[in-house]
Design a protein around this motif. Structure first.
Motif, PDB file in Angstrom:
ATOM      1  N   VAL A   1       0.842  -1.197   0.000  1.00 21.16           N
ATOM      2  CA  VAL A   1       0.000   0.000   0.000  1.00 21.16           C
ATOM      3  C   VAL A   1       0.875   1.244   0.000  1.00 21.16           C
ATOM      4  O   VAL A   1       1.773   1.385   0.829  1.00 21.16           O
ATOM      5  N   TYR A   2       0.642   2.106  -0.950  1.00 22.28           N
ATOM      6  CA  TYR A   2       1.420   3.341  -1.047  1.00 22.28           C
ATOM      7  C   TYR A   2       0.508   4.511  -0.738  1.00 22.28           C
ATOM      8  O   TYR A   2      -0.518   4.689  -1.389  1.00 22.28           O
ATOM      9  N   LYS A   3       0.887   5.273   0.286  1.00 20.77           N
ATOM     10  CA  LYS A   3       0.066   6.434   0.642  1.00 20.77           C
ATOM     11  C   LYS A   3       0.651   7.665  -0.035  1.00 20.77           C
ATOM     12  O   LYS A   3       1.743   8.113   0.294  1.00 20.77           O
ATOM     13  N   ILE A   4      -0.088   8.185  -0.987  1.00 14.75           N
ATOM     14  CA  ILE A   4       0.356   9.375  -1.705  1.00 14.75           C
ATOM     15  C   ILE A   4      -0.202  10.589  -0.974  1.00 14.75           C
ATOM     16  O   ILE A   4      -1.413  10.727  -0.830  1.00 14.75           O
ATOM     17  N   LYS A   5       0.692  11.449  -0.475  1.00 16.54           N
ATOM     18  CA  LYS A   5       0.202  12.588   0.306  1.00 16.54           C
ATOM     19  C   LYS A   5       0.077  13.833  -0.550  1.00 16.54           C
ATOM     20  O   LYS A   5      -0.831  14.629  -0.394  1.00 16.54           O
TER      21      LYS A   5
END
Lengths: 453, 386
Positions: free
Chosen positions: A9-13
């Motif tokens: 899971v990649y959290k793009i901020k």
């Protein structure tokens, strides 16, 4: 969601979801739209010099080649419909701008090719001859892939985060079989990892597909851009190649393999504030907008007709055609008006991601946005605004300056190979100095490709 | 406003190429776009663009400067009457200050904009908005007694040698407003040092006993720590000083506007304060002279420290451009400002020099930050090919 591992899971901020009116409702506006004319813009194919195989007046069948790439003659573009070549529109220096085909509605197909063996060479030739290879793209440059080079991975983004973008899952309903067939073929062809980017928390048809590795992305646009996903999962280094393909185009390949048909029919979204009815339609690649727009019921005149989304799409006009890689049509108002003291007004109705206008006071969720520049071009003054909307470990302003000054080593060092213009489209949107970010990046990429060839 | 638009459209061809007044095209354009946001639509790239443009951005900075300006005007009158022991109403004080400050503003704008229009015209550029802010900053960092011709000379110097020779807005290395002040400081030192410049016409008026007109920084530099007003007085700002720098309340109001709208970088601004407090604490520890013992809070409330931190250090063109760079840049400004002011009494206003000094080093800071990014990328490439 319990089976998802954290590392996937990649959290793009960073990024921005522009609050623009006009998303498509999940319904179909009428039945299949049969377009009397179909057009192809060779510019959609990116840094591609078309050489015609046919002249005006020649008849074509579905799947018969129309033109090829001057630099890579094996890459052919094949006709979506049967009929005849109506017109080859040329611009400055006789550059081919549009190829228009008159649809005879007979749907006669050209001879279907069989995939005879599963060797690499055979598969490549099969894809090239059928015109299917045009749907496989490559980073860097975002061009149609180089068929004689093997990629280090294949990336597919299975969601679209662009403004008003359609729900890709909705478009793909019922296509698992085709997608699986295409994936299997790509796997045999390259034997590299095939990554699929999904929106975290959403269901997807790809969860049932084998032979792929799923990565989840969470966050605002451009999280759905395949370039951003590559950057986070397996960034491109100088000299490396990654292939990308859109899920819809996997379906096209799959249909050829299973149904033995070159079938460019597709579902697209009809969006934008200038349409009374917004929703999905089924039509064909290159369909003329005038045959589609009526379904949406225009609100008023003076409109911008865009094939694609408001950030990266093409201004095609009412009589234009659906782009080669587009999954939506957007209609927004033109902004050709003067505004008295526009910069001075409190701007209660002026949506801005900054808080320089008092629209932050309003609780309004979505705004009608037009095509006015809202200012004039200036040199770089403000800093830090690009960084807020680019979720990459890249210095956008410095990269742009290197591109403007054509400093190739610096561009390479700053990561030019990891971006294409769509990844920096939001930078262009937020730019105070109204700098044409996407054009600068595209020209730099074209120059680099020339230098490196 | 249709008649105005029609009128502009009517006279527009006169200013186009071939028209009689073509040599005034930039000037015409500047006024036209000032009155009307252009009707230009996007032709390539993103079809929609944010409403923010440079005019809006600069306008927000002007708004943020207004509290300091108004308070500055009031304080000029307040100090003038206080020096003579005359009682006057607040309105009288403000009006007096208004009359004294307004000419400085007018002279700055006329000189600066005149030069800007001239350069825009010969470059065939549009006139940039940058000077709208510079032109208000310059009066705010001048002493009220500054002769108007010096203001004009300093402004001309700053605009020509601080900005236009580099290529205009966005290309300059040094903050033009500070350059104007530095010019006055070095070329006409008497005008901007000592106790006289800060109160209008102090040389010629009869002053009540005990009134000196010395700024807190002058008190500190003379090691007369007991004469420095208490923190609350420094904070409110009814003290001698440059026109816009005295009221910390007004400056904080401006800071709030700049940070809330996102016009100024909070990274830079906060780092300046952190740097200033850090250096003050270190000097407190050393403590070998009275100036070193001044508390960090008093240090940042004195002189132009806050004004510089909020309005000068955050100038995006001359500050570091990378986000990490902004922390370093801001921090070093804070450190240097306190260091210069405490250790070199010849330069009581360390803030001006600290910012100009760091303007020169900002590109170097960015260079190292970017090299770091490049190194990471090259290392990744190397690993990939192994």
């Amino acid at each position: 969601m319990k089976n998802i591992e954290n590392k996937d899971v990649y959290k793009i901020k960073k990024g921005l979801d522009i609050r623009i009116v006009g998303k498509a409702e999940k319904r179909f506006l009428g039945s299949y739209v049969n377009s009397p004319y179909v057009g192809i813009y060779p510019d959609d194919l990116v840094d591609f010099t078309p050489k015609m195989l046919l002249k005006e007046g020649d008849s074509v069948k579905i799947g018969s080649p129309i033109f090829f790439d001057k630099d890579r003659p094996l890459i052919k573009i094949c006709s979506p419909v049967s009929g005849k070549i109506k017109e080859i529109r040329r611009g400055a220096k006789r550059k081919i701008e549009t190829i228009v085909i008159e649809n005879d509605f007979q749907n006669t197909h050209s001879e279907v090719r069989e995939l005879k063996s599963e060797e690499r060479e055979t598969i490549i030739n099969f894809l090239l001859e059928t015109g299917l290879f045009a749907f496989i793209k490559q980073r860097p440059y975002n061009i149609i892939a180089d068929y004689d080079k093997r990629p280090k991975a294949i990336f597919i983004s299975a969601f679209d985060s662009a403004p008003l973008a359609p729900d890709v899952n909705y478009i793909l309903e019922g296509t698992e079989l085709y997608i699986q067939a295409a994936i299997d073929l790509l796997k045999k062809l390259t034997d590299v990892k095939i990554y699929v980017g999904l929106k975290f928390g959403e269901d997807s048809i790809f969860k049932k597909i084998k032979n792929i590795e799923i990565k989840y992305f969470e966050g605002p646009h451009p999280a759905g851009n395949v370039g951003i996903q590559i950057h986070h999962v397996d960034p491109i280094n100088k000299g490396e190649i990654i292939w990308t393909i859109r899920p819809e185009d996997l379906v096209v390949i799959g249909k050829y393999l299973i149904d033995k048909k070159f079938d460019l029919r597709r579902k697209i979204a009809l969006t934008g504030s200038q349409l009374t009815k917004k929703g999905y339609i089924e039509t064909i690649l290159g369909a003329q907008l005038s045959s589609i727009i009526e379904l949406g019921d225009l609100v008023s005149d003076n409109n911008r007709f865009i094939s694609g989304n408001v950030l990266t799409g093409r201004n095609v006009g009412y009589n234009g055609f659906l782009g080669f890689y587009d999954r939506m049509i957007t209609v927004i108002p033109e902004g050709n008006y003067y505004e008295f003291f526009g910069w001075l007004k409190p701007g209660l109705k002026k949506y801005s991601p900054s808080k320089m206008f008092f629209s932050w006071l309003c609780k309004k969720k979505e705004y009608i946005l037009d095509t006015n520049y809202h200012g004039s071009p200036r040199p770089f003054v403000v800093t830090g605004e690009y960084e807020k909307v680019l979720p990459m470990d890249i210095y956008p302003q410095q990269l742009l300056k290197a591109a403007i000054t054509k400093n190739i080593p610096l561009m390479e060092n700053l990561g030019i190979y990891e971006v294409v213009e769509e990844d920096l489209a939001l930078c262009e949107y937020v730019c105070t100095s109204k700098i044409e970010v996407q054009q600068i990046i595209r020209e730099a990429l074209n120059m680099l490709r020339k230098e490196n060839s | 406003m249709k008649w105005l638009r029609n009128y502009i459209d009517k006279i527009k061809p006169t200013f186009e190429e071939g028209g009689k007044l073509w040599f005034l095209k930039s000037t015409f354009e500047a006024f036209e776009t000032f009155l009307f946001t252009p009707n230009k639509t996007t032709q390539r790239g993103a079809h929609i663009r944010d409403y923010v443009d440079l005019k809006r951005t600069m306008f927000i900075v002007i708004i943020a400067l207004i509290p300091s300006l108004l308070f500055g005007m009031f304080n000029v009158g307040y100090q003038y009457y206080k020096a003579q022991g005359i009682s006057a109403s607040y309105l009288q004080m403000f009006y007096f200050g208004f009359l004294k400050v307004l000419p400085i503003i007018i002279v700055t704008y006329i000189t600066g904009l005149g030069i800007e229009f001239f350069f825009a015209q010969i470059r065939k550029h549009e006139v940039n908005e940058g000077f709208l802010v510079t032109g208000l900053l310059i009066p705010l960092i001048m002493p009220v007694n500054v002769p108007l011709w010096i203001v004009a000379v300093a402004t001309a110097f700053a605009v020509i040698f601080g900005k236009e020779v580099y290529g205009g807005t966005g290309m300059n290395v040094f903050n033009p407003a500070l350059l104007a002040r530095a010019f006055v400081f070095f070329a006409y030192p008497k005008v901007i040092s000592g106790d006289f410049p800060w109160i209008y016409n102090l040389q010629n008026i009869k002053v009540v006993d005990g009134f000196s007109g010395a700024t807190p920084l002058a008190n500190a530099a003379a090691h007369q720590i007991e004469k420095i007003p208490d923190n609350l007085t420094l904070f409110i700002g009814l003290i001698p000083g440059s026109i816009g720098e005295t009221s910390k309340i007004a400056i904080l109001l401006g800071a709030f506007i700049l940070l809330f709208t996102g016009v100024a970088s909070w990274r830079t601004m906060i780092s300046v304060f952190v740097g200033g407090i850090f250096m003050s604490l270190i000097l407190n520890l050393i403590g070998i002279n009275p100036y070193m013992t001044i508390s960090p809070l008093t240090q940042i409330l004195m002189g132009g420290f806050m004004f510089g931190a909020v309005f000068m250090a955050t100038d995006p063109v001359t500050s570091a451009q990378t986000n990490t760079g902004k922390y370093i840049y801001g921090f070093l400004i804070g450190v240097l400002a306190i260091l210069i002011r405490v250790l070199n009494p010849a330069y009581p206003e360390g803030m001006m020099l600290a910012i100009l000094f760091m303007n020169a080093f900002a590109p170097l800071i960015d260079y190292y930050i970017i090299q770091n990014n490049i190194r990471k990328r090259l290392a990744r490439t190397k690993n990939a090919t192994l």
